[in-house]
Design a protein around this motif. Structure first.
Motif, PDB file in Angstrom:
ATOM      1  N   GLU A  34       0.829  -1.197   0.000  1.00 33.99           N
ATOM      2  CA  GLU A  34       0.000   0.000   0.000  1.00 33.99           C
ATOM      3  C   GLU A  34       0.868   1.253   0.000  1.00 33.99           C
ATOM      4  O   GLU A  34       0.609   2.221  -0.697  1.00 33.99           O
ATOM      5  CB  GLU A  34      -0.926  -0.010   1.232  1.00 33.99           C
ATOM      6  CG  GLU A  34      -1.948   1.109   1.191  1.00 33.99           C
ATOM      7  CD  GLU A  34      -2.970   1.010   2.304  1.00 33.99           C
ATOM      8  OE1 GLU A  34      -2.908   0.019   3.072  1.00 33.99           O
ATOM      9  OE2 GLU A  34      -3.810   1.917   2.407  1.00 33.99           O
ATOM     10  N   GLU A  35       1.939   1.166   0.799  1.00 37.77           N
ATOM     11  CA  GLU A  35       2.833   2.296   0.927  1.00 37.77           C
ATOM     12  C   GLU A  35       3.440   2.647  -0.433  1.00 37.77           C
ATOM     13  O   GLU A  35       3.469   3.802  -0.853  1.00 37.77           O
ATOM     14  CB  GLU A  35       3.950   1.903   1.912  1.00 37.77           C
ATOM     15  CG  GLU A  35       4.587   3.087   2.590  1.00 37.77           C
ATOM     16  CD  GLU A  35       5.685   2.664   3.556  1.00 37.77           C
ATOM     17  OE1 GLU A  35       5.813   1.456   3.841  1.00 37.77           O
ATOM     18  OE2 GLU A  35       6.420   3.541   4.004  1.00 37.77           O
ATOM     19  N   ILE A  36       3.908   1.606  -1.138  1.00 35.42           N
ATOM     20  CA  ILE A  36       4.552   1.836  -2.428  1.00 35.42           C
ATOM     21  C   ILE A  36       3.537   2.287  -3.475  1.00 35.42           C
ATOM     22  O   ILE A  36       3.793   3.167  -4.285  1.00 35.42           O
ATOM     23  CB  ILE A  36       5.296   0.557  -2.886  1.00 35.42           C
ATOM     24  CG1 ILE A  36       6.468   0.319  -1.941  1.00 35.42           C
ATOM     25  CG2 ILE A  36       5.780   0.686  -4.315  1.00 35.42           C
ATOM     26  CD1 ILE A  36       7.178  -0.988  -2.152  1.00 35.42           C
ATOM     27  N   GLU A  37       2.363   1.693  -3.391  1.00 35.01           N
ATOM     28  CA  GLU A  37       1.293   2.047  -4.325  1.00 35.01           C
ATOM     29  C   GLU A  37       0.951   3.541  -4.196  1.00 35.01           C
ATOM     30  O   GLU A  37       0.797   4.238  -5.196  1.00 35.01           O
ATOM     31  CB  GLU A  37       0.076   1.175  -4.015  1.00 35.01           C
ATOM     32  CG  GLU A  37      -0.983   1.183  -5.084  1.00 35.01           C
ATOM     33  CD  GLU A  37      -0.516   0.535  -6.384  1.00 35.01           C
ATOM     34  OE1 GLU A  37      -1.313   0.533  -7.328  1.00 35.01           O
ATOM     35  OE2 GLU A  37       0.645   0.057  -6.468  1.00 35.01           O
ATOM     36  N   LEU A  38       0.877   4.003  -2.971  1.00 37.02           N
ATOM     37  CA  LEU A  38       0.560   5.417  -2.731  1.00 37.02           C
ATOM     38  C   LEU A  38       1.628   6.301  -3.380  1.00 37.02           C
ATOM     39  O   LEU A  38       1.330   7.280  -4.061  1.00 37.02           O
ATOM     40  CB  LEU A  38       0.501   5.695  -1.220  1.00 37.02           C
ATOM     41  CG  LEU A  38       0.347   7.183  -0.850  1.00 37.02           C
ATOM     42  CD1 LEU A  38      -1.049   7.673  -1.221  1.00 37.02           C
ATOM     43  CD2 LEU A  38       0.615   7.437   0.629  1.00 37.02           C
ATOM     44  N   TYR A  39       2.877   5.899  -3.171  1.00 35.51           N
ATOM     45  CA  TYR A  39       3.971   6.673  -3.735  1.00 35.51           C
ATOM     46  C   TYR A  39       3.815   6.777  -5.240  1.00 35.51           C
ATOM     47  O   TYR A  39       3.891   7.871  -5.818  1.00 35.51           O
ATOM     48  CB  TYR A  39       5.304   6.013  -3.399  1.00 35.51           C
ATOM     49  CG  TYR A  39       6.487   6.776  -3.959  1.00 35.51           C
ATOM     50  CD1 TYR A  39       7.160   7.710  -3.176  1.00 35.51           C
ATOM     51  CD2 TYR A  39       6.892   6.599  -5.277  1.00 35.51           C
ATOM     52  CE1 TYR A  39       8.215   8.431  -3.690  1.00 35.51           C
ATOM     53  CE2 TYR A  39       7.949   7.311  -5.806  1.00 35.51           C
ATOM     54  CZ  TYR A  39       8.615   8.235  -5.001  1.00 35.51           C
ATOM     55  OH  TYR A  39       9.652   8.950  -5.511  1.00 35.51           O
TER      56      TYR A  39
ATOM     57  N   ASP B 298       1.208   6.393  -7.116  1.00 31.30           N
ATOM     58  CA  ASP B 298       0.040   7.194  -7.502  1.00 31.30           C
ATOM     59  C   ASP B 298       0.360   8.689  -7.454  1.00 31.30           C
ATOM     60  O   ASP B 298       0.097   9.430  -8.398  1.00 31.30           O
ATOM     61  CB  ASP B 298      -1.141   6.894  -6.563  1.00 31.30           C
ATOM     62  CG  ASP B 298      -1.758   5.536  -6.869  1.00 31.30           C
ATOM     63  OD1 ASP B 298      -1.389   4.956  -7.923  1.00 31.30           O
ATOM     64  OD2 ASP B 298      -2.575   5.057  -6.065  1.00 31.30           O
ATOM     65  N   LEU B 299       0.923   9.073  -6.332  1.00 28.70           N
ATOM     66  CA  LEU B 299       1.187  10.494  -6.145  1.00 28.70           C
ATOM     67  C   LEU B 299       2.233  11.008  -7.139  1.00 28.70           C
ATOM     68  O   LEU B 299       2.127  12.103  -7.672  1.00 28.70           O
ATOM     69  CB  LEU B 299       1.652  10.772  -4.711  1.00 28.70           C
ATOM     70  CG  LEU B 299       0.579  10.527  -3.648  1.00 28.70           C
ATOM     71  CD1 LEU B 299       1.155  10.685  -2.244  1.00 28.70           C
ATOM     72  CD2 LEU B 299      -0.604  11.481  -3.839  1.00 28.70           C
ATOM     73  N   ARG B 300       3.232  10.133  -7.404  1.00 22.56           N
ATOM     74  CA  ARG B 300       4.298  10.517  -8.326  1.00 22.56           C
ATOM     75  C   ARG B 300       3.724  10.679  -9.735  1.00 22.56           C
ATOM     76  O   ARG B 300       4.056  11.639 -10.440  1.00 22.56           O
ATOM     77  CB  ARG B 300       5.364   9.405  -8.335  1.00 22.56           C
ATOM     78  CG  ARG B 300       6.621   9.785  -9.076  1.00 22.56           C
ATOM     79  CD  ARG B 300       7.487  10.703  -8.233  1.00 22.56           C
ATOM     80  NE  ARG B 300       8.782  10.938  -8.864  1.00 22.56           N
ATOM     81  CZ  ARG B 300       9.036  11.989  -9.650  1.00 22.56           C
ATOM     82  NH1 ARG B 300       8.091  12.872  -9.885  1.00 22.56           N
ATOM     83  NH2 ARG B 300      10.229  12.136 -10.190  1.00 22.56           N
TER      84      ARG B 300
END
Lengths: 107, 896
Positions: free
Chosen positions: B25-30, B32-34
């Protein structure tokens, strides 16, 4: 990739310094570092998370899940007391090191 | 870029799944935001997402790394870090290998084939060369062979009884010596008539071989005394079981052997088959009359005995050999006629039993070693390619904090996983090829005591050899890639186009070496095959098809007069002629390739004793010539008029005619079997040469005595070969031949009942087997070498995809791209073939002894094998070439 590569250990220092202002999630940390250095320093993006987890493992950071501005679940990191002490020591060492390099380059 | 693998098969346990989900989830968020940030900078949404991922590196690797970190933290206290680390590495290895099934399959297949093939052949060699012989302390046991030196070439013969006694008395370097005669004898009495191998043995025989009785006793000294023959026998456990149900109280009972009742005094263990290896019955020397005329023991020239001895303590074979040669010279001086050109040659038991096979086994061992090297080069090659392809991954993992040691450990785990899989496949290949091959090993290639079975030592040896060579070579670059300059390697992404095949030298060296070794093996196989075909093509002077044969041994007791023998012969001939489809019947003292023929001397009119000419003696019925299909050149065959009392006649072969009467026709000439002008025989016919004894020796060689055929009716023989030529199925006629004999004499066992063609097949079994096995080796080698070519081309196509795309974009056709890839493959193969041809020219000398009518530099073989290799290389190049043309230029340029 633009900008210079980071020396090993430097990334830790930048993360701790960035987080000493306020708790942030991973993406925000990366962005702060990029913007803070006016694009000169950029984190090898894939390396950010392992570094965060490593620092957390060493007890320099702690984390908790919260919400971003847009309401998404995100893991926020914060510097611990031990982390702050480590940052102090390492900052001083860095200053000494870069001063020495400057001294030679400027001679 | 591969898809983000949400579905993971190898989840390290449910408890951790929350932590795993957090990491994702943590990496996915990154990401997405990037992507959002990049979109704001003006990239289209899809592009933004792609670039975000690319900048991040390989998310799955980062995830692995994070999980590993988390795991290490958790296991730091309490549980053993090492074990769980290993488990984790194993999981990682399995995941990695699953991600590249092609690499995994090729590596496992290569390992499995090479390991399996080698283990199978090493098992056979191990059994033949290393397994203990079924004799106590066999290292000091020797055969003392009589040799006949002709034209400087020693030919192994037996020993005569007086000769054996002289050797035994005079030789100091040999502790005990025993003479053995063997023959098949009829066992009758209770139960069915059967034939058993009998050994007539002199004193010391059992002591020498270290045999003790299982039940009863061995022979006593007085039973060996010549002149006082006592009808006693020792039997094998198996025979004792068959005839007496293994009842120990049956000792002292009688067994009818060749119609003579013998008292069983002892039983020996089944594992012991005498020096014949398949003997089942032993009688003391004076009982020689059981199968031969007892006078034979007085004849210096009747060399029918096998002599065995045990080297004295502190003597070696060389010293004993020198002593025996001295004795041989002394005997030649004492008996100039009987010992002319005679000597003795010692032979260790193992050598004696293996004969030519020993040398052949070493050739196979060498072929196995080559195959192993080829496979090792393949493994090394694959690991190199892989290590190179994974530089980025390894560098990234190092940047992420993984230690060099850890990475080396993971690579090692991966290699070990491959080795285990290859090993399992190899075991399977070995055991199945052994059980497939063993029945194909023809009789006579391996001595009877050799039982090839999967040898664990052979497997471990192959595995270790392959491991040390293959992984050893492979790990060096793998380890060095873990040490590369991180920063520069990270920047240099894999899409930087590599050059042509000129780039990775070690791989090319491996492939060239592989091709050259494979070519050398193929040349070996080709030469052996050509040699085998040449042997099949030899004109033996016999038409084998449609002829069935059997051998009989008439017991002297019941067939004690020539008249009794002739009466039997006539009746047998008459009855066999009535069998279905039979056009002719033959009775003879011997038949081609079925049994040895005896030698004798012949003299021309006016010849002195020194002008004798050695020849092979055959006694045949009139039907012999037609039955085996011999061609008449001059005069006539033997016929019904050549009976007892009529003019003694003989038919000779063309070679014999040339030897005896070089300048004129032999027909009408009279020859004598004695130098004093007695025992005459008039030559009535000359036939084309018939090969009786072997296919390969030249009939014109002096050592190969020619053949002469005397009428059976003028010279009755107890040892009889009966054959029929029939148009009916042999499978139905053969059993009828047996029952015909049974009706005539129920106590006469039938042996060697088989089609005549089988005798020829057995004669050519060794070259057939050699060619067959070598072909298997060479095909395996070629396949493995082609996997090597395939590997390097596939890799270079992968590396050059960008370059190829650009070339296609600027107008290169698919055909020209494919041609360049195939060209690379052919260049490598050609280089390997040049080296290989040299290796083969040099290495084929080890095969020289096995080649017949084929030069070891036979151009046909080299050309055919070369073309075959090119074909193999083309096949190997086609898949990567096609792949190169299929790739859409746009796709290739965007990818990575």
């Amino acid at each position: 990739m633009s900008g210079s590569d980071l020396f090993t250990g430097t990334l830790d220092l930048l993360i701790l310094r960035t987080l000493s202002v306020e708790p942030l999630h991973g993406y925000a940390i990366g962005r702060r570092i990029r913007e803070g250095s006016e694009g000169v320093l950029s984190v090898e993006e894939g390396a950010l998370y392992p570094a965060l987890h490593r620092l957390e493992g060493k007890g320099f950071l702690e984390s908790e899940w919260g919400k971003t501005d847009t309401g998404r679940r995100a893991k926020f990191y914060r510097v611990t007391r031990v982390g702050a002490e480590h940052l102090g020591v390492e900052s001083a060492r860095w200053a000494e090191f870069s001063g020495a390099v400057h001294a030679i380059l400027d001679r | 870029m591969s898809r983000w693998p949400f579905e993971r098969r190898f989840r390290p346990g449910q408890i951790r799944s929350d932590a795993d989900a957090d990491i994702r989830e943590e990496i996915e968020l990154y990401l997405d935001l990037r992507a959002q940030e990049l979109e704001e900078e003006g990239l289209p949404p899809d592009e933004a997402r792609r670039v975000a991922r690319e900048r991040f590196g390989k998310p799955e690797q980062v995830e692995d790394e994070l999980r590993r970190q988390a795991h290490t933290r958790r296991t730091r206290e309490g549980t053993t870090v090492m074990m769980s680390g290993l488990k984790q590495d194993l999981g990682y290895a399995v995941r990695t290998l699953r991600r590249s099934p092609g690499f995994t399959a090729v590596a496992v297949l290569t390992l499995g084939l090479a390991l399996g093939g080698n283990t199978a052949i090493f098992s056979v060699v191990d059994a033949a060369l290393l397994q203990a012989l079924p004799f106590e302390d066999h290292e000091r046991l020797v055969f003392v062979n009589g040799v006949h030196v002709q034209d400087g070439e020693p030919a192994f013969r037996g020993a005569s009884y007086p000769e054996f006694r002289d050797w035994r008395e005079r030789a100091r370097s040999i502790d005990g010596m025993s003479a053995v005669a063997n023959f098949e004898a009829a066992l009758t009495g209770d139960g069915t008539a059967e034939r058993a191998m009998v050994e007539v043995v002199s004193e010391d025989y059992f002591d020498l071989l270290g045999v003790r009785p299982l039940v009863g006793r061995l022979f006593q000294p007085d039973e060996y005394a010549l002149g006082g023959a006592q009808p006693v026998a020792i039997v094998s456990e198996a025979l004792f079981e068959r005839r007496f149900e293994g009842d120990p109280s049956a000792l002292g009972q009688q067994l009818i052997v060749n119609d003579i009742p013998l008292t069983v005094v002892g039983v020996v263990a089944e594992a012991f088959g005498g020096i014949a290896l398949d003997a089942e019955l032993w009688v003391p020397e004076p009982m020689i009359s059981l199968g031969m005329s007892p006078e034979i023991l007085d004849s210096r020239g009747s060399r029918f005995l096998n002599v065995v001895g045990r080297l004295s303590a502190g003597t070696d074979v060389e010293a004993a050999q020198a002593e025996l040669e001295a004795i041989g010279s002394a005997l030649e001086a004492e008996y100039p006629r009987a010992h002319e050109d005679r000597s003795a040659r010692l032979q260790g038991f193992r050598d004696g039993y293996l004969g030519d096979t020993g040398q052949l086994l070493w050739v196979f061992l060498g072929a196995g070693a080559l195959l192993l090297l080829i496979a090792a080069a393949n493994v090394a090659n694959l690991l190199l390619v892989r290590a190179h392809g994974r530089t980025k991954e390894i560098v990234l993992r190092r940047a992420l904090g993984a230690g060099g040691r850890r990475i080396a450990g993971q690579l090692l785990t991966e290699s070990a996983t491959l080795a285990v899989m290859g090993g399992v496949l190899g075991l399977f290949v070995a055991s199945s090829s052994l059980s497939l091959l063993t029945p194909l090993i023809p009789d006579g290639v391996l001595p009877g005591y050799v039982e090839p079975r999967l040898s664990p030592a052979a497997f471990v040896f192959s595995l270790v050899a392959l491991g040390v060579v293959g992984l050893g070579i492979g790990l060096v670059p793998a380890a060095s890639s873990a040490r590369v300059d991180l920063a520069s390697r990270l920047r240099q992404s894999s899409k930087v186009s590599a050059g042509g095949p000129g780039r990775f030298r070690p791989q090319h060296v491996f492939v060239v070496a592989q091709v050259s070794m494979a070519l050398a093996l193929m040349v070996g196989a080709g030469l052996l095959t050509r040699s085998f075909q040449a042997q099949l093509g030899v004109d033996t002077g016999v038409e084998y098809e449609g002829v069935g044969a059997m051998s009989l041994q008439l017991p002297r007791t019941r067939y004690d007069t020539d008249e009794a023998v002739r009466a039997f012969d006539r009746e047998l001939e008459r009855r066999l002629a009535l069998l279905p489809g039979v056009s002719s019947v033959s009775l003879s003292s011997d038949l081609p390739f079925r049994n040895g023929s005896s030698g004798a001397y012949i003299f021309r009119e006016g010849d002195g004793p020194d002008d004798r000419i050695r020849f092979h003696y055959h006694a045949v019925s009139p039907g012999f010539f037609e039955t085996i299909g011999v061609e008449l050149l001059r005069g006539r065959f033997l016929d019904e008029t050549d009976v007892e009392g009529a003019l003694p006649v003989v038919v000779i072969t063309e070679t014999m005619e040339r030897r005896v009467y070089p300048d004129e026709s032999a027909v009408g000439k009279t020859m004598y079997l004695r130098p004093d002008g007695t025992l005459p025989a008039e030559v009535v016919g000359v036939i084309a040469d018939v090969r009786f004894r072997d296919v390969t020796t030249s009939l014109f060689a002096d050592a190969n005595s020619p053949d002469a055929f005397f009428p059976l009716r003028q010279r009755a023989t107890l040892r009889l070969e009966a054959a029929v030529r029939t148009t009916a199925e042999l499978s139905t006629v053969l059993p009828m031949m047996r029952s015909t004999v049974n009706e005539l004499d129920p106590n006469l066992p039938v042996a060697q009942l088989a089609p005549m063609a089988e005798a020829f097949r057995t004669e050519t079994a060794m070259p057939r087997f050699a060619a067959f096995l070598m072909t298997i080796f060479s095909v395996l080698a070629a396949v493995v070498a082609c996997v090597g070519i395939y590997g390097i081309l596939a890799f270079s196509v992968g590396q050059r995809s960008r370059e190829i795309a650009i070339r296609r974009a600027i107008g290169a056709t698919g055909g020209s791209v494919a041609r360049s890839v195939v060209g690379d493959g052919v260049k490598l193969a050609a280089a390997g073939m040049v080296v290989g041809a040299g290796v083969a020219m040099f290495g084929s000398s080890v095969l020289e002894a096995f080649l017949f009518q084929v030069e070891r530099s036979d151009p046909t073989t080299f050309v055919v094998v070369g073309l075959g290799m090119v074909a193999f290389a083309l096949v190997a190049a086609i898949v990567p070439a096609v792949r190169a043309t299929r790739r859409q230029p746009a796709e290739a340029l965007k990818a990575d």
